[in-house]
Motif scaffolding. Structure first.
Motif, PDB file in Angstrom:
ATOM      1  N   LEU A 176       9.185  20.481   0.009  1.00  0.00           N
ATOM      2  CA  LEU A 176       8.717  21.583   0.874  1.00  0.00           C
ATOM      3  C   LEU A 176       7.716  21.041   1.896  1.00  0.00           C
ATOM      4  CD1 LEU A 176       7.817  25.106  -0.332  1.00  0.00           C
ATOM      5  CD2 LEU A 176       6.018  23.815   0.760  1.00  0.00           C
ATOM      6  N   MET A 177       6.764  20.234   1.443  1.00  0.00           N
ATOM      7  CA  MET A 177       5.751  19.696   2.366  1.00  0.00           C
ATOM      8  C   MET A 177       6.413  18.762   3.374  1.00  0.00           C
ATOM      9  SD  MET A 177       2.308  19.007   0.106  1.00  0.00           S
ATOM     10  CE  MET A 177       3.033  17.955  -1.160  1.00  0.00           C
ATOM     11  N   ALA A 178       7.255  17.852   2.871  1.00  0.00           N
ATOM     12  CA  ALA A 178       7.924  16.901   3.769  1.00  0.00           C
ATOM     13  C   ALA A 178       8.805  17.664   4.754  1.00  0.00           C
ATOM     14  CB  ALA A 178       8.743  15.910   2.958  1.00  0.00           C
ATOM     15  N   GLY A 179       9.429  18.749   4.243  1.00  0.00           N
ATOM     16  CA  GLY A 179      10.314  19.554   5.089  1.00  0.00           C
ATOM     17  C   GLY A 179       9.556  20.243   6.205  1.00  0.00           C
ATOM     18  N   ARG A 180       8.368  20.775   5.883  1.00  0.00           N
ATOM     19  CA  ARG A 180       7.599  21.461   6.933  1.00  0.00           C
ATOM     20  C   ARG A 180       7.192  20.469   8.021  1.00  0.00           C
ATOM     21  NH1 ARG A 180       3.266  23.050   9.456  1.00  0.00           N
ATOM     22  NH2 ARG A 180       1.681  21.696   8.524  1.00  0.00           N
ATOM     23  N   ILE A 181       6.838  19.271   7.607  1.00  0.00           N
ATOM     24  CA  ILE A 181       6.414  18.269   8.602  1.00  0.00           C
ATOM     25  C   ILE A 181       7.607  17.857   9.468  1.00  0.00           C
ATOM     26  CG2 ILE A 181       5.530  15.927   8.911  1.00  0.00           C
ATOM     27  CD1 ILE A 181       3.760  16.407   6.475  1.00  0.00           C
ATOM     28  N   LYS A 182       8.768  17.687   8.829  1.00  0.00           N
ATOM     29  CA  LYS A 182       9.964  17.323   9.606  1.00  0.00           C
ATOM     30  C   LYS A 182      10.295  18.427  10.624  1.00  0.00           C
ATOM     31  CE  LYS A 182      12.159  14.487   6.059  1.00  0.00           C
ATOM     32  NZ  LYS A 182      12.841  14.772   4.783  1.00  0.00           N
TER      33      LYS A 182
ATOM     34  N   ASP B  57       0.887  -1.171   0.000  1.00  0.00           N
ATOM     35  CA  ASP B  57       0.000   0.000   0.000  1.00  0.00           C
ATOM     36  C   ASP B  57       0.922   1.217   0.000  1.00  0.00           C
ATOM     37  OD1 ASP B  57      -2.691   1.231   2.204  1.00  0.00           O
ATOM     38  OD2 ASP B  57      -1.814   1.988   0.342  1.00  0.00           O
ATOM     39  N   VAL B  58       0.975   1.934  -1.127  1.00  0.00           N
ATOM     40  CA  VAL B  58       1.885   3.072  -1.282  1.00  0.00           C
ATOM     41  C   VAL B  58       1.051   4.345  -1.351  1.00  0.00           C
ATOM     42  CG1 VAL B  58       3.639   4.111  -2.780  1.00  0.00           C
ATOM     43  CG2 VAL B  58       3.618   1.639  -2.419  1.00  0.00           C
ATOM     44  N   ALA B  59       0.805   4.919  -0.179  1.00  0.00           N
ATOM     45  CA  ALA B  59      -0.079   6.086  -0.107  1.00  0.00           C
ATOM     46  C   ALA B  59       0.698   7.382   0.079  1.00  0.00           C
ATOM     47  CB  ALA B  59      -1.056   5.906   1.055  1.00  0.00           C
ATOM     48  N   TYR B  60       2.022   7.281   0.245  1.00  0.00           N
ATOM     49  CA  TYR B  60       2.799   8.478   0.594  1.00  0.00           C
ATOM     50  C   TYR B  60       4.079   8.620  -0.217  1.00  0.00           C
ATOM     51  CZ  TYR B  60      -0.396   8.394   4.507  1.00  0.00           C
ATOM     52  OH  TYR B  60      -1.547   8.374   5.265  1.00  0.00           O
ATOM     53  N   GLN B  61       4.108   8.103  -1.446  1.00  0.00           N
ATOM     54  CA  GLN B  61       5.366   8.123  -2.196  1.00  0.00           C
ATOM     55  C   GLN B  61       5.811   9.567  -2.474  1.00  0.00           C
ATOM     56  OE1 GLN B  61       5.407   6.137  -6.046  1.00  0.00           O
ATOM     57  NE2 GLN B  61       7.564   6.561  -6.358  1.00  0.00           N
ATOM     58  N   GLY B  62       7.004   9.887  -1.990  1.00  0.00           N
ATOM     59  CA  GLY B  62       7.549  11.233  -2.182  1.00  0.00           C
ATOM     60  C   GLY B  62       7.170  12.164  -1.045  1.00  0.00           C
ATOM     61  N   PHE B  63       6.147  11.802  -0.318  1.00  0.00           N
ATOM     62  CA  PHE B  63       5.653  12.687   0.746  1.00  0.00           C
ATOM     63  C   PHE B  63       6.373  12.414   2.061  1.00  0.00           C
ATOM     64  CE2 PHE B  63       2.277  15.510   2.094  1.00  0.00           C
ATOM     65  CZ  PHE B  63       2.138  15.249   3.438  1.00  0.00           C
ATOM     66  N   ALA B  64       6.884  11.198   2.212  1.00  0.00           N
ATOM     67  CA  ALA B  64       7.517  10.832   3.491  1.00  0.00           C
ATOM     68  C   ALA B  64       8.921  11.444   3.577  1.00  0.00           C
ATOM     69  CB  ALA B  64       7.584   9.315   3.619  1.00  0.00           C
ATOM     70  N   SER B  65       9.754  11.127   2.579  1.00  0.00           N
ATOM     71  CA  SER B  65      11.142  11.607   2.646  1.00  0.00           C
ATOM     72  C   SER B  65      11.324  12.860   1.784  1.00  0.00           C
ATOM     73  CB  SER B  65      12.079  10.525   2.106  1.00  0.00           C
ATOM     74  OG  SER B  65      11.880  10.411   0.699  1.00  0.00           O
ATOM     75  N   GLY B  66      10.362  13.109   0.888  1.00  0.00           N
ATOM     76  CA  GLY B  66      10.534  14.213  -0.071  1.00  0.00           C
ATOM     77  C   GLY B  66      11.061  13.682  -1.400  1.00  0.00           C
ATOM     78  N   SER B  67      11.475  12.390  -1.411  1.00  0.00           N
ATOM     79  CA  SER B  67      12.007  11.813  -2.652  1.00  0.00           C
ATOM     80  C   SER B  67      11.112  10.684  -3.163  1.00  0.00           C
ATOM     81  CB  SER B  67      13.415  11.245  -2.393  1.00  0.00           C
ATOM     82  OG  SER B  67      13.687  10.180  -3.290  1.00  0.00           O
ATOM     83  N   LEU B  68      10.661  10.804  -4.392  1.00  0.00           N
ATOM     84  CA  LEU B  68       9.819   9.763  -5.002  1.00  0.00           C
ATOM     85  C   LEU B  68      10.573   8.438  -5.070  1.00  0.00           C
ATOM     86  CD1 LEU B  68       8.293  11.839  -7.944  1.00  0.00           C
ATOM     87  CD2 LEU B  68       6.938  10.576  -6.245  1.00  0.00           C
ATOM     88  N   ASP B  69      11.855   8.502  -5.391  1.00  0.00           N
ATOM     89  CA  ASP B  69      12.631   7.266  -5.555  1.00  0.00           C
ATOM     90  C   ASP B  69      12.901   6.603  -4.204  1.00  0.00           C
ATOM     91  OD1 ASP B  69      14.456   8.913  -8.183  1.00  0.00           O
ATOM     92  OD2 ASP B  69      12.715   7.586  -8.314  1.00  0.00           O
ATOM     93  N   ALA B  70      13.301   7.407  -3.220  1.00  0.00           N
ATOM     94  CA  ALA B  70      13.602   6.822  -1.895  1.00  0.00           C
ATOM     95  C   ALA B  70      12.364   6.145  -1.324  1.00  0.00           C
ATOM     96  CB  ALA B  70      14.084   7.922  -0.949  1.00  0.00           C
ATOM     97  N   ASP B  71      11.206   6.797  -1.483  1.00  0.00           N
ATOM     98  CA  ASP B  71       9.985   6.254  -0.868  1.00  0.00           C
ATOM     99  C   ASP B  71       9.471   5.023  -1.604  1.00  0.00           C
ATOM    100  OD1 ASP B  71      10.168   8.188   1.027  1.00  0.00           O
ATOM    101  OD2 ASP B  71       8.486   9.400   0.301  1.00  0.00           O
ATOM    102  N   ALA B  72      10.007   4.756  -2.795  1.00  0.00           N
ATOM    103  CA  ALA B  72       9.569   3.560  -3.544  1.00  0.00           C
ATOM    104  C   ALA B  72      10.605   2.449  -3.451  1.00  0.00           C
ATOM    105  CB  ALA B  72       9.334   3.915  -5.007  1.00  0.00           C
ATOM    106  N   SER B  73      11.644   2.658  -2.625  1.00  0.00           N
ATOM    107  CA  SER B  73      12.763   1.707  -2.634  1.00  0.00           C
ATOM    108  C   SER B  73      12.343   0.318  -2.155  1.00  0.00           C
ATOM    109  CB  SER B  73      13.919   2.234  -1.779  1.00  0.00           C
ATOM    110  OG  SER B  73      13.436   2.571  -0.496  1.00  0.00           O
ATOM    111  N   SER B  74      11.393   0.245  -1.222  1.00  0.00           N
ATOM    112  CA  SER B  74      10.973  -1.095  -0.746  1.00  0.00           C
ATOM    113  C   SER B  74      10.288  -1.858  -1.885  1.00  0.00           C
ATOM    114  CB  SER B  74      10.016  -0.949   0.438  1.00  0.00           C
ATOM    115  OG  SER B  74       8.909  -0.128   0.081  1.00  0.00           O
TER     116      SER B  74
END
Ligand SMILES: Cc1ncc(COP(=O)(O)O)c(CN[C@@](C)(CC(=O)O)C(=O)O)c1O
Length: 401
Positions: free
Chosen positions: A316-322, A213-230
């Motif tokens: 920017l969004m991921a950064g504000r949350i961090k 279940d990939v509901a946050y790709q790019g939103f968690a780390s800010g990187s689309l590739d990093a968040d799809a690594s699993s």
């Protein structure tokens, strides 16, 4: 007397019902940390500028509103599979992925559940304990049996990795293992890359089928590739797998209901057959999906300038949350005179923080402090501003002790 006498009042949804209660509250300090919806520092909903630009483009073009094919907008299906696996992934060239546009993440999970119910009679889905509240509803309504694998360890406020692995090992061969691709909801705790390798080992060993279940790709780390690594790790091993996607959070398209179900198969022939049966399930369910959100995604991804700007906005969004996560942690530590180690709040990933507050303590957060959150102790940091961190820290400390 009404013919609908036998229909009882349903309880409010554990997540979306929190927003209803929040709206009813008139207190001026009220804070909605329930639903995972991104808000700006001013606590207002955020429409990404790339979305506005894409919509202006679409308006200028004056596009049609005829039915989409059952499987959705072709340009969207192509873009979403490439975002997930990487545009140059051999699976795409070999046409081994069946992609069908779904009604966001929820609708995509539901299509997959219906496929499992129809073609894997008796197969079980294993879901994490805890998991997103709606997963159980989706499999229950699709009449797919499920059971839980251990995931969250309240003692360490971390991952119960040994428990997770032994429960996956103990499941009947050929079970579907539902995994959060990144930013686990509600715990915010993700396996490390090394742990993902072991999870893939045990799933292969037991001939299970991974279901992401990939509901946050790019939103968690800010990187689309990093968040799809699993997902890419499992795909690179040649495993067949299912992946539900959502653009609610990473492109802010919540109410546009845009997502997809992807099934990676060992052959193009299998992918074609799977796609044809997903279409057969979708047609009587909702016939064909809404076009607007699909066009926005296709236009953003299809235009290099818009795609790059999207990546910037995700960071920017991921950064504000961090940064709000860090500020909350600092505020709590400055106020809490006990020795309690709150560092788990910093280690968590994505838009949520699993505070460790129990049901009664969460109730106190709402009843006394007008902080709205889910009863499992989850708060959405996406709904928190830096300005409100002091107030929230007071509420958490007051509720904890
Ligand atoms: C893990 C996970 N999967 C799927 C979805 C489905 O989202 P979609 O249908 O909008 O694509 C959510 C959304 N969870 C939210 C953000 C909202 C919700 O509960 O629907 C949440 O607050 O947990 C989610 O957290």
């Amino acid at each position: 007397v009404s013919r609908f006498e036998s229909i009882t009042m349903a309880p409010p949804d554990p997540i979306l019902g929190v927003s209803e209660a929040f709206r009813a509250d008139t207190h001026e300090m009220k804070l909605n940390l329930g639903v995972g919806a991104y808000r700006t520092e001013e606590l207002r909903p955020y429409v990404l500028s790339v979305v506005k630009k894409a919509e202006n483009l679409m308006l200028e073009r004056g596009e049609f509103k005829e039915y989409l094919p059952i499987e959705g907008l072709a340009a969207f299906n192509k873009a979403t599979a490439e975002l997930l696996l990487g545009a140059d992934n051999p699976i795409i060239k070999q046409q081994r992925i069946a992609t069908v546009q779904g009604l966001s993440g929820t609708g995509s999970l539901r299509l997959a559940a219906a496929l499992i119910e129809r073609y894997f009679p008796g197969a079980k889905v294993l879901i994490s304990s805890p998991t997103w509240g709606n997963h159980k509803n989706i499999f229950n309504d699709a009449r797919v049996p499920w059971s839980e694998y251990r995931y969250y360890d309240p003692k360490t406020v971390g991952l119960d990795f040994d428990g997770m692995i032994s429960d996956i090992k103990a499941a009947p061969e050929g079970s579907f293992i539902l995994l959060h691709g990144c930013a686990h909801n509600p715990t915010g705790i993700d396996p490390t890359p090394e742990q993902w390798e072991v999870i893939a080992d045990v799933i292969q060993e037991k001939n299970h089928i991974p279901f992401f279940d990939v509901a946050y790709q790019g939103f968690a780390s800010g990187s689309l590739d990093a968040d799809a690594s699993s997902v890419r790790l499992f795909a690179a091993r040649g495993m067949e797998l299912l992946v539900a996607q959502s653009y609610s959070k990473n492109l802010g398209l919540y109410a546009e209901r845009i997502g997809a179900i992807n099934v990676v198969c060992s052959s193009a022939d299998a992918a074609a057959r799977v796609k044809s049966q997903l279409k057969r399930i979708a047609r009587p369910m909702y016939s064909n999906p809404p076009i607007h959100g699909a066009r926005i995604v296709a236009n953003v991804v299809g235009d290099p300038a818009l795609f790059n700007e999207w990546k910037e906005e995700m960071e920017l969004m991921a950064g504000r949350i961090k940064s709000v996560r860090q500020k909350l942690y600092d505020s709590i530590c400055a106020k809490d005179k006990s020795e309690k180690d709150w560092s788990y709040i910093l280690k968590q990933i994505g838009m949520f923080s699993f505070t460790g507050l129990n049901r009664a303590q969460s109730d106190n957060m709402t009843d006394k402090w007008h902080v709205y959150m889910t009863k499992d102790g989850r708060i959405s940091l996406a709904g928190l501003s830096a300005a409100k961190c002091e107030y929230l820290a007071d509420a958490i400390i007051d509720s904890f002790y």
